[in-house]
Design a protein around this motif. Structure first.
Motif, PDB file in Angstrom:
ATOM      1  N   GLY A 195       0.763  -1.290  -0.116  1.00 51.91           N
ATOM      2  CA  GLY A 195       0.096   0.010   0.133  1.00 51.91           C
ATOM      3  C   GLY A 195       0.963   1.330  -0.064  1.00 51.91           C
ATOM      4  O   GLY A 195       1.718   1.262  -0.768  1.00 51.91           O
ATOM      5  N   ALA A 196       0.755   2.012   0.955  1.00 49.30           N
ATOM      6  CA  ALA A 196       1.686   3.541   1.000  1.00 49.30           C
ATOM      7  C   ALA A 196       2.699   3.336   2.048  1.00 49.30           C
ATOM      8  O   ALA A 196       3.511   3.934   2.047  1.00 49.30           O
ATOM      9  N   GLU A 197       2.844   1.997   2.591  1.00 54.45           N
ATOM     10  CA  GLU A 197       3.904   1.802   3.531  1.00 54.45           C
ATOM     11  C   GLU A 197       5.159   0.991   2.888  1.00 54.45           C
ATOM     12  O   GLU A 197       4.873   0.048   2.078  1.00 54.45           O
ATOM     13  N   TRP A 198       6.116   1.107   3.448  1.00 58.94           N
ATOM     14  CA  TRP A 198       7.390   0.142   3.161  1.00 58.94           C
ATOM     15  C   TRP A 198       7.701  -0.612   4.271  1.00 58.94           C
ATOM     16  O   TRP A 198       7.801  -0.221   5.346  1.00 58.94           O
ATOM     17  N   VAL A 199       7.693  -2.111   3.972  1.00 64.88           N
ATOM     18  CA  VAL A 199       7.821  -3.033   5.317  1.00 64.88           C
ATOM     19  C   VAL A 199       9.187  -3.397   5.087  1.00 64.88           C
ATOM     20  O   VAL A 199       9.626  -3.926   4.048  1.00 64.88           O
ATOM     21  N   LYS A 200       9.821  -3.493   6.160  1.00 69.57           N
ATOM     22  CA  LYS A 200      11.292  -3.876   6.346  1.00 69.57           C
ATOM     23  C   LYS A 200      11.547  -5.584   6.428  1.00 69.57           C
ATOM     24  O   LYS A 200      10.935  -5.983   7.190  1.00 69.57           O
ATOM     25  N   PHE A 201      12.442  -6.039   5.735  1.00 64.36           N
ATOM     26  CA  PHE A 201      12.961  -7.357   5.997  1.00 64.36           C
ATOM     27  C   PHE A 201      14.371  -7.589   5.695  1.00 64.36           C
ATOM     28  O   PHE A 201      15.239  -7.127   4.695  1.00 64.36           O
ATOM     29  N   GLU A 202      15.112  -8.236   6.837  1.00 59.99           N
ATOM     30  CA  GLU A 202      16.542  -8.505   6.549  1.00 59.99           C
ATOM     31  C   GLU A 202      16.655  -9.646   6.011  1.00 59.99           C
ATOM     32  O   GLU A 202      16.010 -10.758   6.121  1.00 59.99           O
ATOM     33  N   ARG A 203      17.725  -9.535   4.815  1.00 56.53           N
ATOM     34  CA  ARG A 203      18.037 -10.775   4.094  1.00 56.53           C
ATOM     35  C   ARG A 203      19.256 -11.339   4.523  1.00 56.53           C
ATOM     36  O   ARG A 203      20.276 -11.067   4.355  1.00 56.53           O
ATOM     37  N   LYS A 204      19.022 -12.472   5.397  1.00 60.05           N
ATOM     38  CA  LYS A 204      20.131 -13.134   6.148  1.00 60.05           C
ATOM     39  C   LYS A 204      21.123 -13.777   5.020  1.00 60.05           C
ATOM     40  O   LYS A 204      22.273 -14.091   5.497  1.00 60.05           O
ATOM     41  N   ASP A 205      20.465 -14.444   4.065  1.00 65.50           N
ATOM     42  CA  ASP A 205      21.234 -15.106   3.022  1.00 65.50           C
ATOM     43  C   ASP A 205      21.929 -14.185   1.905  1.00 65.50           C
ATOM     44  O   ASP A 205      22.550 -14.858   1.078  1.00 65.50           O
ATOM     45  N   ALA A 206      22.165 -12.871   2.110  1.00 62.32           N
ATOM     46  CA  ALA A 206      22.930 -12.075   1.216  1.00 62.32           C
ATOM     47  C   ALA A 206      24.275 -12.225   1.287  1.00 62.32           C
ATOM     48  O   ALA A 206      24.970 -12.449   2.130  1.00 62.32           O
ATOM     49  N   LEU A 207      24.901 -11.974   0.076  1.00 62.39           N
ATOM     50  CA  LEU A 207      26.377 -11.723  -0.004  1.00 62.39           C
ATOM     51  C   LEU A 207      26.848 -10.773   0.934  1.00 62.39           C
ATOM     52  O   LEU A 207      26.030  -9.749   1.332  1.00 62.39           O
ATOM     53  N   ARG A 208      28.200 -10.991   1.436  1.00 60.66           N
ATOM     54  CA  ARG A 208      28.638  -9.929   2.326  1.00 60.66           C
ATOM     55  C   ARG A 208      29.179  -9.011   1.316  1.00 60.66           C
ATOM     56  O   ARG A 208      29.985  -9.266   0.605  1.00 60.66           O
ATOM     57  N   PHE A 209      29.192  -7.474   2.008  1.00 59.54           N
ATOM     58  CA  PHE A 209      29.928  -6.371   1.257  1.00 59.54           C
ATOM     59  C   PHE A 209      29.943  -6.393  -0.431  1.00 59.54           C
ATOM     60  O   PHE A 209      30.663  -6.496  -1.151  1.00 59.54           O
ATOM     61  N   PRO A 210      28.513  -6.393  -0.864  1.00 58.14           N
ATOM     62  CA  PRO A 210      28.603  -6.497  -2.244  1.00 58.14           C
ATOM     63  C   PRO A 210      29.051  -5.187  -2.875  1.00 58.14           C
ATOM     64  O   PRO A 210      29.021  -4.074  -2.476  1.00 58.14           O
ATOM     65  N   LYS A 211      29.607  -5.540  -4.091  1.00 57.75           N
ATOM     66  CA  LYS A 211      30.066  -4.366  -4.886  1.00 57.75           C
ATOM     67  C   LYS A 211      29.222  -4.051  -6.071  1.00 57.75           C
ATOM     68  O   LYS A 211      29.585  -2.996  -6.742  1.00 57.75           O
ATOM     69  N   THR A 212      28.375  -4.761  -6.517  1.00 54.79           N
ATOM     70  CA  THR A 212      27.446  -4.561  -7.778  1.00 54.79           C
ATOM     71  C   THR A 212      26.308  -4.834  -7.464  1.00 54.79           C
ATOM     72  O   THR A 212      25.815  -5.537  -6.447  1.00 54.79           O
ATOM     73  N   MET A 213      25.191  -4.199  -8.226  1.00 56.31           N
ATOM     74  CA  MET A 213      23.826  -4.321  -7.940  1.00 56.31           C
ATOM     75  C   MET A 213      23.385  -5.961  -8.089  1.00 56.31           C
ATOM     76  O   MET A 213      22.744  -6.687  -7.406  1.00 56.31           O
ATOM     77  N   GLN A 214      24.111  -6.816  -8.846  1.00 60.87           N
ATOM     78  CA  GLN A 214      24.119  -8.197  -9.310  1.00 60.87           C
ATOM     79  C   GLN A 214      24.382  -9.020  -8.059  1.00 60.87           C
ATOM     80  O   GLN A 214      23.514  -9.742  -7.562  1.00 60.87           O
ATOM     81  N   GLU A 215      25.516  -8.495  -7.368  1.00 59.44           N
ATOM     82  CA  GLU A 215      25.896  -9.123  -5.847  1.00 59.44           C
ATOM     83  C   GLU A 215      24.900  -8.833  -5.114  1.00 59.44           C
ATOM     84  O   GLU A 215      24.675  -9.597  -4.370  1.00 59.44           O
ATOM     85  N   LEU A 216      24.402  -7.621  -5.044  1.00 61.29           N
ATOM     86  CA  LEU A 216      23.328  -7.162  -3.694  1.00 61.29           C
ATOM     87  C   LEU A 216      22.134  -7.883  -3.938  1.00 61.29           C
ATOM     88  O   LEU A 216      21.718  -8.451  -2.830  1.00 61.29           O
ATOM     89  N   LEU A 217      21.799  -8.328  -5.014  1.00 63.72           N
ATOM     90  CA  LEU A 217      20.430  -8.894  -5.182  1.00 63.72           C
ATOM     91  C   LEU A 217      20.472 -10.397  -5.356  1.00 63.72           C
ATOM     92  O   LEU A 217      19.527 -11.119  -5.001  1.00 63.72           O
ATOM     93  N   GLN A 218      21.811 -11.042  -5.407  1.00 65.21           N
ATOM     94  CA  GLN A 218      21.725 -12.556  -5.125  1.00 65.21           C
ATOM     95  C   GLN A 218      21.895 -12.991  -3.671  1.00 65.21           C
ATOM     96  O   GLN A 218      22.281 -12.260  -2.788  1.00 65.21           O
ATOM     97  N   ASN A 219      21.819 -13.994  -3.673  1.00 62.86           N
ATOM     98  CA  ASN A 219      21.955 -14.989  -2.506  1.00 62.86           C
ATOM     99  C   ASN A 219      23.289 -15.452  -2.107  1.00 62.86           C
ATOM    100  O   ASN A 219      23.804 -15.978  -3.254  1.00 62.86           O
ATOM    101  N   ALA A 220      23.541 -15.646  -0.757  1.00 61.70           N
ATOM    102  CA  ALA A 220      25.189 -16.146  -0.417  1.00 61.70           C
ATOM    103  C   ALA A 220      25.214 -17.627  -0.863  1.00 61.70           C
ATOM    104  O   ALA A 220      26.000 -18.292  -1.229  1.00 61.70           O
ATOM    105  N   VAL A 221      23.901 -18.465  -0.564  1.00 61.15           N
ATOM    106  CA  VAL A 221      23.894 -19.593  -0.666  1.00 61.15           C
ATOM    107  C   VAL A 221      23.289 -20.300  -1.926  1.00 61.15           C
ATOM    108  O   VAL A 221      22.616 -19.740  -2.244  1.00 61.15           O
ATOM    109  N   GLN A 222      24.284 -20.950  -2.337  1.00 55.52           N
ATOM    110  CA  GLN A 222      23.801 -21.660  -3.761  1.00 55.52           C
ATOM    111  C   GLN A 222      23.151 -22.787  -3.714  1.00 55.52           C
ATOM    112  O   GLN A 222      23.286 -23.671  -2.703  1.00 55.52           O
TER     113      GLN A 222
END
Length: 141
Positions: free
Chosen positions: A107-134
């Motif tokens: 709706g009009a609100e932004w709801v926050k979620f932590e992404r526990k499976d994210a790559l650490r210290f991403p350098k590109t948008m692709q790294e930011l959006l991918q999961n660390a666990v394959q």
């Protein structure tokens, strides 16, 4: 039943169940807090002197000793789509680390979620959006 008919049925059922998106989300990389929606900026600490955040490239306190009002966290990278925002922030302290957070518009609100499976210290948008666990089967390919 022939394989092509089975595939068409499966895709049709998945689409009606909402499992297949008509179009993938189109993300745009952002390199500054200023490019994020105002509600997400506030949630990260922009304008909050008690829990401030440094913008990308700005000075921040990466250590655990707090000597002044230098922020303890810093914006690393973001990706913005119409209904989703994903950001990585750098956190100072005993363990220098990064955290990836996702906001979804409801709706009009932004709801926050932590992404526990994210790559650490991403350098590109692709790294930011991918999961660390394959997936396990990806290793077999």
């Amino acid at each position: 039943m022939q394989l092509k008919h089975f595939t068409l049925c499966a895709v049709s059922l998945a689409a009606s169940a909402g499992l297949v998106h008509a179009q993938p989300e189109q993300f745009v990389q952002v390199n500054s807090l200023k490019q994020l929606p105002p509600a997400v900026q506030r949630a990260l600490g922009v304008g909050n002197s008690a829990d401030s955040i440094a913008d990308r490239g700005e000075r921040f306190n990466a250590g655990c000793v707090v000597l002044d009002a230098t922020p303890q966290k810093r914006f690393l990278l973001g990706a913005v789509a119409a209904d989703r925002v994903v950001v990585a922030i750098e956190l100072g302290g005993i363990v220098h680390q990064s955290q990836t957070i996702e906001w979804r518009r409801e709706g009009a609100e932004w709801v926050k979620f932590e992404r526990k499976d994210a790559l650490r210290f991403p350098k590109t948008m692709q790294e930011l959006l991918q999961n660390a666990v394959q997936p396990a089967n990806a290793a077999l390919a």
